[in-house]
Scaffold this active site. Structure first.
Site, PDB file in Angstrom:
ATOM      1  N   TYR A  66      -2.097  -1.156  10.313  1.00 35.47           N
ATOM      2  CA  TYR A  66      -2.112  -1.325   8.857  1.00 35.47           C
ATOM      3  C   TYR A  66      -0.749  -0.952   8.266  1.00 35.47           C
ATOM      4  O   TYR A  66      -0.171  -1.687   7.460  1.00 35.47           O
ATOM      5  CB  TYR A  66      -3.229  -0.451   8.274  1.00 35.47           C
ATOM      6  CG  TYR A  66      -3.473  -0.667   6.806  1.00 35.47           C
ATOM      7  CD1 TYR A  66      -4.178  -1.778   6.349  1.00 35.47           C
ATOM      8  CD2 TYR A  66      -3.002   0.240   5.860  1.00 35.47           C
ATOM      9  CE1 TYR A  66      -4.409  -1.980   4.993  1.00 35.47           C
ATOM     10  CE2 TYR A  66      -3.228   0.039   4.506  1.00 35.47           C
ATOM     11  CZ  TYR A  66      -3.935  -1.073   4.079  1.00 35.47           C
ATOM     12  OH  TYR A  66      -4.163  -1.274   2.732  1.00 35.47           O
ATOM     13  N   SER A  73       0.882  -1.182   0.000  1.00 36.67           N
ATOM     14  CA  SER A  73       0.000   0.000   0.000  1.00 36.67           C
ATOM     15  C   SER A  73       0.914   1.225   0.000  1.00 36.67           C
ATOM     16  O   SER A  73       2.106   1.106   0.325  1.00 36.67           O
ATOM     17  CB  SER A  73      -0.836  -0.028   1.287  1.00 36.67           C
ATOM     18  OG  SER A  73      -1.446   1.217   1.524  1.00 36.67           O
TER      19      SER A  73
HETATM   20  P1  NAD Z   1     -11.754  -5.769  -0.065  1.00 41.53           P
HETATM   21  O1  NAD Z   1     -12.246  -5.684   1.331  1.00 41.53           O
HETATM   22  O2  NAD Z   1     -12.689  -5.520  -1.180  1.00 41.53           O
HETATM   23  O3  NAD Z   1     -11.049  -7.170  -0.305  1.00 41.53           O
HETATM   24  C1  NAD Z   1     -10.272  -7.789   0.679  1.00 41.53           C
HETATM   25  C2  NAD Z   1     -10.262  -9.253   0.395  1.00 41.53           C
HETATM   26  O4  NAD Z   1      -9.437  -9.928   1.347  1.00 41.53           O
HETATM   27  C3  NAD Z   1     -11.660  -9.876   0.506  1.00 41.53           C
HETATM   28  O5  NAD Z   1     -11.830 -10.743  -0.586  1.00 41.53           O
HETATM   29  C4  NAD Z   1     -11.598 -10.673   1.789  1.00 41.53           C
HETATM   30  O6  NAD Z   1     -12.407 -11.833   1.750  1.00 41.53           O
HETATM   31  C5  NAD Z   1     -10.133 -11.066   1.823  1.00 41.53           C
HETATM   32  N1  NAD Z   1      -9.704 -11.401   3.175  1.00 41.53           N
HETATM   33  C6  NAD Z   1      -9.607 -10.578   4.250  1.00 41.53           C
HETATM   34  N2  NAD Z   1      -9.167 -11.278   5.312  1.00 41.53           N
HETATM   35  C7  NAD Z   1      -8.972 -12.553   4.887  1.00 41.53           C
HETATM   36  C8  NAD Z   1      -8.528 -13.744   5.528  1.00 41.53           C
HETATM   37  N3  NAD Z   1      -8.183 -13.767   6.815  1.00 41.53           N
HETATM   38  N4  NAD Z   1      -8.454 -14.872   4.783  1.00 41.53           N
HETATM   39  C9  NAD Z   1      -8.807 -14.877   3.483  1.00 41.53           C
HETATM   40  N5  NAD Z   1      -9.224 -13.775   2.830  1.00 41.53           N
HETATM   41  C10 NAD Z   1      -9.316 -12.646   3.532  1.00 41.53           C
HETATM   42  O7  NAD Z   1     -10.550  -4.753  -0.136  1.00 41.53           O
HETATM   43  P2  NAD Z   1      -9.507  -4.394  -1.298  1.00 41.53           P
HETATM   44  O8  NAD Z   1      -9.436  -2.932  -1.312  1.00 41.53           O
HETATM   45  O9  NAD Z   1      -9.753  -5.143  -2.539  1.00 41.53           O
HETATM   46  O10 NAD Z   1      -8.176  -4.930  -0.610  1.00 41.53           O
HETATM   47  C11 NAD Z   1      -7.310  -5.875  -1.215  1.00 41.53           C
HETATM   48  C12 NAD Z   1      -5.897  -5.607  -0.739  1.00 41.53           C
HETATM   49  O11 NAD Z   1      -5.495  -4.329  -1.224  1.00 41.53           O
HETATM   50  C13 NAD Z   1      -5.720  -5.550   0.768  1.00 41.53           C
HETATM   51  O12 NAD Z   1      -4.509  -6.166   1.127  1.00 41.53           O
HETATM   52  C14 NAD Z   1      -5.656  -4.062   1.057  1.00 41.53           C
HETATM   53  O13 NAD Z   1      -4.947  -3.773   2.225  1.00 41.53           O
HETATM   54  C15 NAD Z   1      -4.929  -3.593  -0.179  1.00 41.53           C
HETATM   55  N6  NAD Z   1      -5.046  -2.157  -0.470  1.00 41.53           N
HETATM   56  C16 NAD Z   1      -6.253  -1.640  -0.864  1.00 41.53           C
HETATM   57  C17 NAD Z   1      -6.318  -0.289  -1.154  1.00 41.53           C
HETATM   58  C18 NAD Z   1      -7.584   0.349  -1.622  1.00 41.53           C
HETATM   59  O14 NAD Z   1      -7.608   1.578  -1.736  1.00 41.53           O
HETATM   60  N7  NAD Z   1      -8.635  -0.377  -1.913  1.00 41.53           N
HETATM   61  C19 NAD Z   1      -5.191   0.519  -1.025  1.00 41.53           C
HETATM   62  C20 NAD Z   1      -3.992  -0.048  -0.626  1.00 41.53           C
HETATM   63  C21 NAD Z   1      -3.933  -1.403  -0.367  1.00 41.53           C
END
Ligand code: NAD
Length: 261
Positions: free
Chosen positions: A159, A146
């Site tokens: 985080y 991130s």
């Molecule tokens: P999201 O909540 O839509 O997806 C997160 C996914 O992780 C979901 O499918 C959930 O089921 C899965 N998950 C969470 N805990 C889990 C566990 N213990 N076991 C198995 N699966 C698990 O969010 P997103 O935005 O798509 O996030 C995906 C990744 O991107 C994450 O690592 C998040 O930190 C990172 N991220 C997102 C953003 C953003 O702006 N959306 C920015 C930086 C980083």
């Protein structure tokens, strides 16, 4: 014309939502066979239907597993190899945001679960997938860090600690395995419109999350949030041979936001 990922096997944690689901769909369109990992059976099933509605010929394996469990990790890796015989691409992506609290108020059980899922989950994935890729003498991995893996984010220390950990292990794995034909990089998204970020806006402004989103977008050079498909395209590039000399890098996808203060 042959598609860029024709016949490749892509394993994606958190493939049932947000960035993982968009990436699964993009890779399927580009010819890859998909395995998605998530915690909930019904949401995995819906994600599979969603991918197939976009890509009718897609092959999608769903695996219910908790990435913070080493046992479950071995299970999802074994299930993928059993189905497809190999793993070409690993999008080590599942994660949670945790709380937005100063450390003095942060519930330590939640803190630990952020580290367990975001950091240990990534570590377990690397341990078992790299074992498979070493036997194949080939593989490509993209970890999800991130911009919070490169900088501080006020009131999100769990985080930020977890995502800095992901950045660190990415560099290490890249150095340790590049000569074994296993290429490891990380993506560092900014605010991309997914369920996680929508939830974050609700935490920032429970009465008016849309206002929180507008304010956030106003600070971005592009005046908007990113969309998951914009991340998926970068992940697809990082899995492809077009990025073959990119090793151990943190690829920022944030509309230029982290350049300014
Ligand atoms: P999201 O909540 O839509 O997806 C997160 C996914 O992780 C979901 O499918 C959930 O089921 C899965 N998950 C969470 N805990 C889990 C566990 N213990 N076991 C198995 N699966 C698990 O969010 P997103 O935005 O798509 O996030 C995906 C990744 O991107 C994450 O690592 C998040 O930190 C990172 N991220 C997102 C953003 C953003 O702006 N959306 C920015 C930086 C980083």
């Amino acid at each position: 014309m042959t598609k860029i990922h024709e016949g490749k096997i892509a394993l994606i944690t958190g493939g049932n939502s947000g960035l993982g689901l968009a990436t699964a769909t993009t890779l399927a369109k580009e010819g890859a066979k998909i395995a998605i990992v998530g915690r909930k059976e019904d949401s995995l099933q819906k994600a599979k239907e969603n991918i197939i509605s976009n890509v009718p010929k897609a092959e999608v394996l769903i695996i219910k597993a908790d990435v913070s469990s080493e046992k479950d990790t071995k299970k999802y890796v074994d299930a993928t190899v059993k189905e497809y015989s190999r793993i070409d691409y690993f999008f080590n992506n599942a994660g949670i945001e945790g709380l937005q609290e100063p450390i003095t108020k942060y519930d330590m059980d939640v803190y630990r679960s952020v580290i367990d899922i975001n950091l240990m989950g990534v570590v377990y994935g690397l341990k078992y997938v790299i074992e498979v890729m070493e036997k194949q003498a080939k593989g490509t991995i993209v970890n999800t860090s991130s911009v919070g893996g490169l900088r501080g984010v006020v009131n999100q220390s769990a985080y930020v600690a977890s995502k800095h950990g992901v950045a660190g292990i990415t560099k290490n794995m890249a150095s340790e395995y590049a000569d074994k034909n296993i290429r490891v990089n990380a993506i560092c998204p900014g605010a991309i419109k997914t369920p996680m970020v929508e939830q974050a806006f609700k935490m920032m402004n429970p009465e008016n999350p849309e206002q929180a989103e507008r304010e956030f977008a106003a600070n971005n050079p592009t005046k908007r949030l990113g969309v998951p498909e914009e991340v998926a395209d970068v992940v697809s590039f990082l899995f492809s041979e077009k990025s073959r000399y990119i090793v151990g890098q943190m690829i920022v996808i944030d509309g230029g936001q982290s350049n300014q203060y």
